[in-house]
Write an enzyme that holds these catalytic residues in place. Structure first.
Site, PDB file in Angstrom:
ATOM      1  CB  SER A   1      -0.868   0.090   1.140  1.00 27.62           C
ATOM      2  OG  SER A   1       0.230   0.133   1.946  1.00 27.62           O
ATOM      3  CE  LYS A   2      -1.840   6.495  -2.986  1.00 28.80           C
ATOM      4  NZ  LYS A   2      -2.427   7.514  -3.301  1.00 28.80           N
ATOM      5  NE  ARG A   3       0.407   0.362   6.058  1.00 35.86           N
ATOM      6  CZ  ARG A   3       0.992  -0.475   6.158  1.00 35.86           C
ATOM      7  NH1 ARG A   3       2.267  -0.478   6.963  1.00 35.86           N
ATOM      8  NH2 ARG A   3       0.763  -1.711   5.112  1.00 35.86           N
TER       9      ARG A   3
END
Ligand code: GLU
Length: 441
Positions: free
Chosen positions: A208-210
Protein backbone atom coordinates in the site's frame (compact mmCIF):
# COMPACT_ATOMS: atom_id res chain seq x y z
CA UNK A 1 -8.61 -23.14 -29.65
CA UNK A 2 -6.26 -20.30 -28.75
CA UNK A 3 -6.79 -18.71 -25.33
CA UNK A 4 -8.68 -15.51 -24.74
CA UNK A 5 -7.73 -13.73 -21.54
CA UNK A 6 -8.69 -10.40 -20.10
CA UNK A 7 -7.54 -7.73 -17.71
CA UNK A 8 -10.61 -6.14 -16.14
CA UNK A 9 -9.64 -3.17 -14.00
CA UNK A 10 -12.18 -1.02 -12.19
CA UNK A 11 -11.28 2.61 -12.87
CA UNK A 12 -11.78 3.64 -9.28
CA UNK A 13 -8.06 4.25 -8.84
CA UNK A 14 -4.78 4.50 -10.72
CA UNK A 15 -3.01 1.46 -12.18
CA UNK A 16 -1.49 -0.23 -9.13
CA UNK A 17 1.68 -2.27 -9.61
CA UNK A 18 -0.29 -5.34 -8.47
CA UNK A 19 -2.86 -4.74 -11.21
CA UNK A 20 -0.10 -4.12 -13.71
CA UNK A 21 1.47 -7.46 -12.84
CA UNK A 22 -1.91 -9.21 -13.29
CA UNK A 23 -2.20 -7.52 -16.69
CA UNK A 24 1.35 -8.57 -17.51
CA UNK A 25 0.70 -12.23 -16.66
CA UNK A 26 -2.43 -12.20 -18.85
CA UNK A 27 -0.49 -10.55 -21.66
CA UNK A 28 2.40 -13.03 -21.41
CA UNK A 29 -0.02 -15.94 -21.44
CA UNK A 30 -1.85 -14.62 -24.52
CA UNK A 31 1.40 -13.87 -26.35
CA UNK A 32 2.87 -17.25 -25.42
CA UNK A 33 -0.05 -19.13 -26.96
CA UNK A 34 -0.91 -16.85 -29.86
CA UNK A 35 -4.09 -15.92 -28.01
CA UNK A 36 -6.02 -12.70 -27.50
CA UNK A 37 -5.57 -10.21 -24.69
CA UNK A 38 -8.76 -8.29 -23.96
CA UNK A 39 -8.91 -5.12 -21.89
CA UNK A 40 -12.30 -4.57 -20.29
CA UNK A 41 -13.01 -1.55 -18.13
CA UNK A 42 -15.30 -2.47 -15.24
CA UNK A 43 -16.77 0.95 -14.65
CA UNK A 44 -20.15 -0.01 -13.23
CA UNK A 45 -19.47 1.86 -10.02
CA UNK A 46 -20.23 5.20 -11.66
CA UNK A 47 -19.79 7.18 -8.47
CA UNK A 48 -16.22 6.06 -8.01
CA UNK A 49 -15.14 5.62 -11.65
CA UNK A 50 -13.79 8.46 -13.72
CA UNK A 51 -12.48 9.06 -17.20
CA UNK A 52 -9.28 10.37 -15.71
CA UNK A 53 -8.71 7.02 -14.01
CA UNK A 54 -9.48 5.16 -17.24
CA UNK A 55 -6.94 7.16 -19.21
CA UNK A 56 -4.43 6.75 -16.38
CA UNK A 57 -4.83 2.97 -16.61
CA UNK A 58 -4.47 2.99 -20.40
CA UNK A 59 -1.40 5.26 -20.19
CA UNK A 60 0.17 3.04 -17.53
CA UNK A 61 -0.29 -0.10 -19.61
CA UNK A 62 1.02 1.60 -22.75
CA UNK A 63 4.06 2.97 -20.95
CA UNK A 64 4.83 -0.51 -19.63
CA UNK A 65 4.55 -1.99 -23.12
CA UNK A 66 1.45 -4.08 -22.43
CA UNK A 67 -0.74 -3.71 -25.51
CA UNK A 68 -4.23 -5.15 -25.90
CA UNK A 69 -5.86 -6.81 -28.88
CA UNK A 70 -9.44 -5.89 -28.02
CA UNK A 71 -10.70 -3.11 -25.79
CA UNK A 72 -10.83 0.67 -25.48
CA UNK A 73 -9.34 2.61 -28.41
CA UNK A 74 -8.85 -0.53 -30.53
CA UNK A 75 -12.40 -1.99 -30.42
CA UNK A 76 -13.00 -5.59 -31.38
CA UNK A 77 -15.73 -8.13 -32.17
CA UNK A 78 -17.10 -8.16 -28.62
CA UNK A 79 -17.53 -4.42 -28.12
CA UNK A 80 -18.44 -2.51 -26.06
CA UNK A 81 -15.49 -3.04 -23.72
CA UNK A 82 -16.79 -0.68 -21.08
CA UNK A 83 -18.91 -2.66 -18.65
CA UNK A 84 -21.27 0.26 -18.04
CA UNK A 85 -22.35 -0.03 -21.68
CA UNK A 86 -23.30 -3.69 -21.26
CA UNK A 87 -25.97 -3.32 -18.58
CA UNK A 88 -28.73 -4.60 -20.90
CA UNK A 89 -26.86 -7.88 -21.29
CA UNK A 90 -26.50 -8.22 -17.53
CA UNK A 91 -30.18 -7.45 -16.91
CA UNK A 92 -31.26 -9.93 -19.61
CA UNK A 93 -29.17 -12.66 -17.96
CA UNK A 94 -30.77 -11.93 -14.58
CA UNK A 95 -34.26 -12.11 -16.11
CA UNK A 96 -33.34 -15.36 -17.85
CA UNK A 97 -32.19 -16.94 -14.58
CA UNK A 98 -35.39 -15.72 -12.93
CA UNK A 99 -37.55 -17.14 -15.73
CA UNK A 100 -35.82 -20.50 -15.47
CA UNK A 101 -36.33 -20.66 -11.70
CA UNK A 102 -32.59 -20.37 -10.98
CA UNK A 103 -33.01 -17.02 -9.25
CA UNK A 104 -35.69 -15.38 -7.13
CA UNK A 105 -36.95 -11.92 -6.27
CA UNK A 106 -36.36 -10.53 -2.83
CA UNK A 107 -37.48 -7.00 -1.97
CA UNK A 108 -36.99 -5.78 -5.51
CA UNK A 109 -33.58 -7.39 -5.92
CA UNK A 110 -32.85 -10.62 -7.76
CA UNK A 111 -30.85 -13.27 -5.90
CA UNK A 112 -29.23 -16.39 -7.24
CA UNK A 113 -30.58 -19.69 -5.87
CA UNK A 114 -27.50 -21.55 -4.71
CA UNK A 115 -28.07 -25.27 -5.33
CA UNK A 116 -27.10 -27.82 -2.69
CA UNK A 117 -23.79 -29.68 -2.93
CA UNK A 118 -20.24 -28.59 -3.56
CA UNK A 119 -18.63 -26.22 -6.04
CA UNK A 120 -15.19 -27.16 -7.22
CA UNK A 121 -12.64 -25.83 -9.66
CA UNK A 122 -9.03 -26.50 -10.40
CA UNK A 123 -6.95 -23.40 -10.02
CA UNK A 124 -3.86 -23.33 -12.25
CA UNK A 125 -1.85 -21.81 -9.40
CA UNK A 126 -3.39 -23.35 -6.28
CA UNK A 127 -4.68 -26.72 -7.53
CA UNK A 128 -8.12 -28.17 -6.75
CA UNK A 129 -10.37 -25.96 -4.60
CA UNK A 130 -13.76 -27.00 -3.19
CA UNK A 131 -16.45 -24.91 -1.47
CA UNK A 132 -19.51 -26.28 0.35
CA UNK A 133 -22.51 -24.55 -1.21
CA UNK A 134 -24.29 -24.31 2.14
CA UNK A 135 -21.72 -21.63 3.07
CA UNK A 136 -22.60 -19.53 0.02
CA UNK A 137 -25.57 -17.25 0.67
CA UNK A 138 -28.20 -16.72 -2.04
CA UNK A 139 -26.32 -13.72 -3.40
CA UNK A 140 -27.76 -10.68 -5.14
CA UNK A 141 -27.17 -10.55 -8.90
CA UNK A 142 -29.39 -7.57 -9.76
CA UNK A 143 -29.93 -4.81 -7.22
CA UNK A 144 -33.34 -3.27 -6.61
CA UNK A 145 -32.19 -0.18 -8.56
CA UNK A 146 -31.79 -2.41 -11.63
CA UNK A 147 -27.98 -2.44 -11.53
CA UNK A 148 -26.09 -5.74 -11.73
CA UNK A 149 -23.63 -6.77 -9.05
CA UNK A 150 -19.97 -7.46 -9.84
CA UNK A 151 -20.60 -11.24 -9.79
CA UNK A 152 -23.23 -11.11 -12.49
CA UNK A 153 -21.59 -8.58 -14.79
CA UNK A 154 -18.15 -10.18 -14.67
CA UNK A 155 -19.57 -13.62 -15.57
CA UNK A 156 -21.91 -12.37 -18.30
CA UNK A 157 -19.08 -10.36 -19.88
CA UNK A 158 -16.61 -13.24 -19.64
CA UNK A 159 -19.14 -15.49 -21.39
CA UNK A 160 -19.93 -12.90 -24.08
CA UNK A 161 -16.24 -12.22 -24.68
CA UNK A 162 -15.46 -15.96 -24.88
CA UNK A 163 -12.86 -15.70 -22.13
CA UNK A 164 -11.06 -19.05 -21.72
CA UNK A 165 -8.72 -18.20 -18.82
CA UNK A 166 -9.37 -15.88 -15.91
CA UNK A 167 -6.03 -14.79 -14.47
CA UNK A 168 -6.62 -12.40 -11.57
CA UNK A 169 -5.62 -11.55 -8.01
CA UNK A 170 -5.90 -13.99 -5.13
CA UNK A 171 -8.37 -11.67 -3.43
CA UNK A 172 -11.00 -12.99 -5.85
CA UNK A 173 -10.72 -16.68 -4.85
CA UNK A 174 -13.68 -16.41 -2.49
CA UNK A 175 -15.80 -14.98 -5.35
CA UNK A 176 -14.93 -17.78 -7.72
CA UNK A 177 -17.44 -20.43 -6.52
CA UNK A 178 -20.22 -17.89 -7.12
CA UNK A 179 -18.85 -17.29 -10.59
CA UNK A 180 -18.57 -21.02 -11.34
CA UNK A 181 -22.22 -21.44 -10.30
CA UNK A 182 -23.29 -18.55 -12.53
CA UNK A 183 -21.31 -19.79 -15.55
CA UNK A 184 -22.99 -23.17 -15.21
CA UNK A 185 -26.47 -21.73 -14.66
CA UNK A 186 -26.04 -19.54 -17.76
CA UNK A 187 -25.18 -22.63 -19.80
CA UNK A 188 -21.47 -21.91 -20.19
CA UNK A 189 -18.41 -23.97 -19.28
CA UNK A 190 -16.47 -22.09 -16.60
CA UNK A 191 -13.09 -20.80 -17.78
CA UNK A 192 -9.81 -21.96 -16.31
CA UNK A 193 -8.95 -19.91 -13.24
CA UNK A 194 -5.49 -18.83 -12.14
CA UNK A 195 -5.37 -16.76 -8.97
CA UNK A 196 -2.19 -14.81 -8.64
CA UNK A 197 -0.83 -14.22 -5.11
CA UNK A 198 -0.83 -10.64 -3.92
CA UNK A 199 2.15 -8.36 -3.73
CA UNK A 200 3.35 -7.58 -0.22
CA UNK A 201 5.56 -4.88 1.24
CA UNK A 202 8.76 -5.82 3.08
CA UNK A 203 6.69 -6.19 6.27
CA UNK A 204 4.58 -8.92 4.58
CA UNK A 205 1.51 -6.70 4.63
CA UNK A 206 -0.42 -6.01 1.46
CA UNK A 207 1.45 -3.43 -0.62
CA UNK A 208 0.00 0.00 0.00
CA UNK A 209 0.99 3.65 -0.09
CA UNK A 210 2.60 3.21 3.31
CA UNK A 211 5.32 1.24 1.54
CA UNK A 212 6.00 3.95 -1.03
CA UNK A 213 4.86 4.38 -4.61
CA UNK A 214 2.20 1.92 -5.77
CA UNK A 215 1.09 3.48 -9.05
CA UNK A 216 2.79 2.52 -12.29
CA UNK A 217 2.91 6.12 -13.50
CA UNK A 218 4.50 7.17 -10.23
CA UNK A 219 7.38 4.82 -11.05
CA UNK A 220 7.71 6.60 -14.37
CA UNK A 221 8.00 9.92 -12.52
CA UNK A 222 10.55 8.42 -10.13
CA UNK A 223 12.83 7.71 -13.08
CA UNK A 224 12.35 4.01 -13.72
CA UNK A 225 12.55 2.59 -17.22
CA UNK A 226 9.44 0.72 -18.36
CA UNK A 227 11.49 -2.28 -19.48
CA UNK A 228 13.01 -2.57 -15.99
CA UNK A 229 9.64 -2.40 -14.23
CA UNK A 230 8.28 -4.90 -16.76
CA UNK A 231 11.08 -7.38 -16.08
CA UNK A 232 10.87 -6.84 -12.32
CA UNK A 233 7.07 -7.31 -12.18
CA UNK A 234 7.20 -10.40 -14.38
CA UNK A 235 9.54 -12.07 -11.90
CA UNK A 236 7.46 -11.05 -8.89
CA UNK A 237 5.83 -14.34 -7.99
CA UNK A 238 6.72 -16.03 -11.23
CA UNK A 239 9.93 -17.79 -12.08
CA UNK A 240 11.64 -19.88 -14.67
CA UNK A 241 13.37 -21.98 -12.04
CA UNK A 242 16.76 -20.65 -13.17
CA UNK A 243 18.96 -17.92 -11.71
CA UNK A 244 18.70 -15.74 -14.78
CA UNK A 245 17.02 -12.43 -13.98
CA UNK A 246 17.31 -10.23 -17.04
CA UNK A 247 14.77 -11.15 -19.68
CA UNK A 248 13.54 -9.34 -22.74
CA UNK A 249 9.76 -9.43 -23.25
CA UNK A 250 10.33 -11.98 -26.05
CA UNK A 251 12.33 -14.24 -23.73
CA UNK A 252 9.61 -13.97 -21.06
CA UNK A 253 6.93 -14.85 -23.61
CA UNK A 254 8.88 -17.91 -24.64
CA UNK A 255 9.11 -19.15 -21.05
CA UNK A 256 5.84 -18.10 -19.49
CA UNK A 257 3.60 -20.79 -17.96
CA UNK A 258 0.82 -20.48 -15.40
CA UNK A 259 2.31 -23.22 -13.26
CA UNK A 260 5.48 -21.15 -12.90
CA UNK A 261 3.42 -18.75 -10.76
CA UNK A 262 4.26 -19.33 -7.13
CA UNK A 263 1.44 -19.95 -4.67
CA UNK A 264 3.06 -17.80 -1.98
CA UNK A 265 2.82 -14.04 -1.75
CA UNK A 266 5.51 -12.04 -3.47
CA UNK A 267 7.44 -9.30 -1.71
CA UNK A 268 8.00 -6.00 -3.51
CA UNK A 269 11.64 -5.16 -2.95
CA UNK A 270 12.50 -1.65 -4.16
CA UNK A 271 16.24 -2.33 -3.88
CA UNK A 272 15.78 -5.14 -6.36
CA UNK A 273 13.80 -2.89 -8.69
CA UNK A 274 16.63 -0.34 -8.47
CA UNK A 275 19.07 -3.09 -9.42
CA UNK A 276 16.99 -4.00 -12.47
CA UNK A 277 16.73 -0.35 -13.42
CA UNK A 278 20.46 0.15 -13.12
CA UNK A 279 21.08 -2.88 -15.35
CA UNK A 280 18.73 -1.55 -18.01
CA UNK A 281 20.24 1.94 -17.80
CA UNK A 282 23.71 0.45 -18.28
CA UNK A 283 22.48 -1.36 -21.39
CA UNK A 284 21.38 1.90 -23.03
CA UNK A 285 23.78 3.39 -25.56
CA UNK A 286 24.80 7.04 -25.10
CA UNK A 287 22.24 8.52 -27.46
CA UNK A 288 19.48 6.30 -26.08
CA UNK A 289 20.34 7.41 -22.55
CA UNK A 290 20.33 11.08 -23.58
CA UNK A 291 16.94 10.57 -25.22
CA UNK A 292 15.52 8.98 -22.05
CA UNK A 293 16.92 11.81 -19.94
CA UNK A 294 15.70 14.57 -22.25
CA UNK A 295 12.19 15.05 -20.77
CA UNK A 296 13.57 15.17 -17.24
CA UNK A 297 16.41 17.50 -18.26
CA UNK A 298 13.80 19.79 -19.78
CA UNK A 299 11.75 19.71 -16.61
CA UNK A 300 14.84 20.63 -14.60
CA UNK A 301 15.67 23.44 -17.04
CA UNK A 302 19.04 21.90 -18.05
CA UNK A 303 18.21 20.91 -21.59
CA UNK A 304 19.84 22.54 -24.60
CA UNK A 305 19.81 21.11 -28.11
CA UNK A 306 23.60 21.20 -28.22
CA UNK A 307 23.61 18.20 -25.87
CA UNK A 308 22.70 16.22 -28.95
CA UNK A 309 25.08 18.30 -31.10
CA UNK A 310 28.19 20.33 -30.35
CA UNK A 311 28.19 19.40 -26.64
CA UNK A 312 27.38 15.73 -27.15
CA UNK A 313 30.89 14.40 -26.56
CA UNK A 314 31.24 16.46 -23.42
CA UNK A 315 27.85 15.25 -22.19
CA UNK A 316 28.64 11.62 -22.97
CA UNK A 317 31.79 12.04 -20.83
CA UNK A 318 29.70 13.41 -17.97
CA UNK A 319 27.23 10.54 -18.26
CA UNK A 320 30.07 8.00 -18.28
CA UNK A 321 31.13 9.41 -14.92
CA UNK A 322 27.62 8.96 -13.51
CA UNK A 323 26.75 5.59 -15.04
CA UNK A 324 28.28 3.41 -12.32
CA UNK A 325 26.17 5.07 -9.64
CA UNK A 326 22.95 6.49 -11.03
CA UNK A 327 20.23 3.86 -10.73
CA UNK A 328 17.29 5.99 -11.83
CA UNK A 329 16.81 8.77 -14.36
CA UNK A 330 16.06 11.09 -11.45
CA UNK A 331 19.40 10.22 -9.84
CA UNK A 332 21.09 11.29 -13.08
CA UNK A 333 19.28 14.61 -12.93
CA UNK A 334 20.31 15.13 -9.33
CA UNK A 335 23.94 14.22 -9.99
CA UNK A 336 24.01 16.26 -13.20
CA UNK A 337 23.01 19.44 -11.44
CA UNK A 338 26.55 20.70 -10.73
CA UNK A 339 27.39 20.34 -14.42
CA UNK A 340 24.64 22.78 -15.31
CA UNK A 341 24.47 25.21 -12.40
CA UNK A 342 26.89 26.46 -9.77
CA UNK A 343 25.93 25.60 -6.20
CA UNK A 344 23.61 28.13 -4.61
CA UNK A 345 24.58 26.99 -1.12
CA UNK A 346 27.01 24.65 0.57
CA UNK A 347 26.11 21.60 2.61
CA UNK A 348 26.04 22.86 6.19
CA UNK A 349 27.62 19.73 7.67
CA UNK A 350 30.34 19.90 5.06
CA UNK A 351 31.08 23.52 5.87
CA UNK A 352 31.31 22.75 9.58
CA UNK A 353 33.47 19.66 9.11
CA UNK A 354 35.75 20.69 6.31
CA UNK A 355 35.90 24.45 5.99
CA UNK A 356 36.07 25.81 9.51
CA UNK A 357 39.78 25.22 10.18
CA UNK A 358 42.00 28.27 10.55
CA UNK A 359 43.67 29.43 7.39
CA UNK A 360 41.23 27.62 5.12
CA UNK A 361 40.66 30.69 3.01
CA UNK A 362 44.36 31.03 2.21
CA UNK A 363 44.62 27.34 1.34
CA UNK A 364 41.62 27.56 -0.99
CA UNK A 365 43.02 30.70 -2.63
CA UNK A 366 46.33 28.94 -3.18
CA UNK A 367 44.46 26.09 -4.86
CA UNK A 368 42.61 28.59 -7.04
CA UNK A 369 45.91 30.09 -8.18
CA UNK A 370 47.36 26.67 -8.81
CA UNK A 371 44.37 25.53 -10.88
CA UNK A 372 44.41 28.76 -12.86
CA UNK A 373 47.66 27.46 -14.38
CA UNK A 374 47.79 23.61 -14.00
CA UNK A 375 47.62 21.42 -17.09
CA UNK A 376 43.96 20.40 -17.29
CA UNK A 377 44.14 16.65 -16.90
CA UNK A 378 42.78 14.47 -14.06
CA UNK A 379 46.03 12.84 -12.91
CA UNK A 380 47.89 16.18 -12.91
CA UNK A 381 45.09 17.98 -11.08
CA UNK A 382 45.23 15.37 -8.36
CA UNK A 383 49.03 15.34 -8.12
CA UNK A 384 49.20 19.13 -7.98
CA UNK A 385 46.54 19.30 -5.27
CA UNK A 386 48.38 16.74 -3.15
CA UNK A 387 51.70 18.55 -3.59
CA UNK A 388 50.09 21.83 -2.58
CA UNK A 389 48.59 20.27 0.55
CA UNK A 390 51.95 18.88 1.53
CA UNK A 391 53.70 22.18 0.94
CA UNK A 392 51.15 23.95 3.12
CA UNK A 393 51.30 21.29 5.85
CA UNK A 394 47.66 20.19 5.61
CA UNK A 395 45.95 16.96 4.63
CA UNK A 396 45.13 16.47 0.96
CA UNK A 397 41.62 15.40 2.08
CA UNK A 398 41.01 18.92 3.41
CA UNK A 399 41.57 20.42 -0.05
CA UNK A 400 39.63 17.62 -1.75
CA UNK A 401 36.58 18.22 0.47
CA UNK A 402 36.85 21.96 -0.06
CA UNK A 403 37.06 21.55 -3.81
CA UNK A 404 34.07 19.20 -3.87
CA UNK A 405 32.03 21.67 -1.84
CA UNK A 406 33.14 24.51 -4.10
CA UNK A 407 32.13 22.67 -7.25
CA UNK A 408 28.96 20.89 -6.15
CA UNK A 409 27.90 22.32 -2.79
CA UNK A 410 27.74 18.68 -1.66
CA UNK A 411 29.75 16.18 0.30
CA UNK A 412 29.43 13.39 -2.25
CA UNK A 413 30.05 13.48 -5.97
CA UNK A 414 31.41 11.29 -8.71
CA UNK A 415 35.21 11.15 -9.06
CA UNK A 416 36.32 14.70 -8.27
CA UNK A 417 39.24 15.13 -10.67
CA UNK A 418 37.39 13.60 -13.64
CA UNK A 419 34.62 16.00 -12.77
CA UNK A 420 36.96 19.01 -12.78
CA UNK A 421 38.23 18.03 -16.20
CA UNK A 422 34.65 18.03 -17.52
CA UNK A 423 33.74 21.28 -15.74
CA UNK A 424 36.64 23.04 -17.35
CA UNK A 425 39.23 25.41 -15.92
CA UNK A 426 37.22 28.62 -16.08
CA UNK A 427 34.22 27.25 -14.20
CA UNK A 428 36.36 25.38 -11.67
CA UNK A 429 38.47 28.42 -10.82
CA UNK A 430 35.37 30.60 -10.62
CA UNK A 431 33.65 28.23 -8.19
CA UNK A 432 36.73 27.89 -6.00
CA UNK A 433 37.00 31.69 -5.96
CA UNK A 434 33.34 31.97 -4.94
CA UNK A 435 33.91 29.57 -2.06
CA UNK A 436 37.04 31.42 -0.94
CA UNK A 437 35.04 34.64 -0.68
CA UNK A 438 32.58 32.86 1.66
CA UNK A 439 35.33 31.84 4.04
CA UNK A 440 36.61 33.93 6.87
CA UNK A 441 40.24 34.93 6.70
N1 GLU B 1 -12.95 -5.33 -11.75
C1 GLU B 1 -12.45 -6.38 -10.93
C2 GLU B 1 -11.27 -5.84 -10.12
O1 GLU B 1 -10.72 -4.81 -10.48
C3 GLU B 1 -11.99 -7.50 -11.83
C4 GLU B 1 -11.94 -8.80 -11.16
C5 GLU B 1 -11.74 -9.92 -12.15
O2 GLU B 1 -10.69 -9.94 -12.79
O3 GLU B 1 -12.63 -10.73 -12.27
O4 GLU B 1 -10.94 -6.38 -9.08
Amino acid sequence: MTPRVRFAPSPTGYLHVGGARTALFNWLYARRHGGTFVLRIEDTDVQRSSWEMVSGILDGLKWLGVDWDEGPEVGGPHAPYFQSERLDRHRAAARDLLARGLAFEDEGAIRFKVPPGQTTFTDSVHGPIAFENEHIEPFVILRSDGNPTYHLSVVVDDIDMRISHVIRGDDHISNTPKHVLLFTALGATPPTFAHVPLIMGADKKRLSKRHGATSVLEYQKLGYLPEALFNFLALLGWGTGSDQELFTPAALIERFTLDGISGGNAVFNVEKLDWFNHQYLLQLGDDALIARLQPKLKEAGYWRDALFGADRDWFVGVLALLRPRARRLTEYIEQLQPFFVAPSSYDADGVRKHLSADGMRAHVEALRDLYAASPWEAATLERDLRALAEARGIKAAALIHATRLALTGRMVSPGLFEMLVLMGRTETVKRIETLARELGA
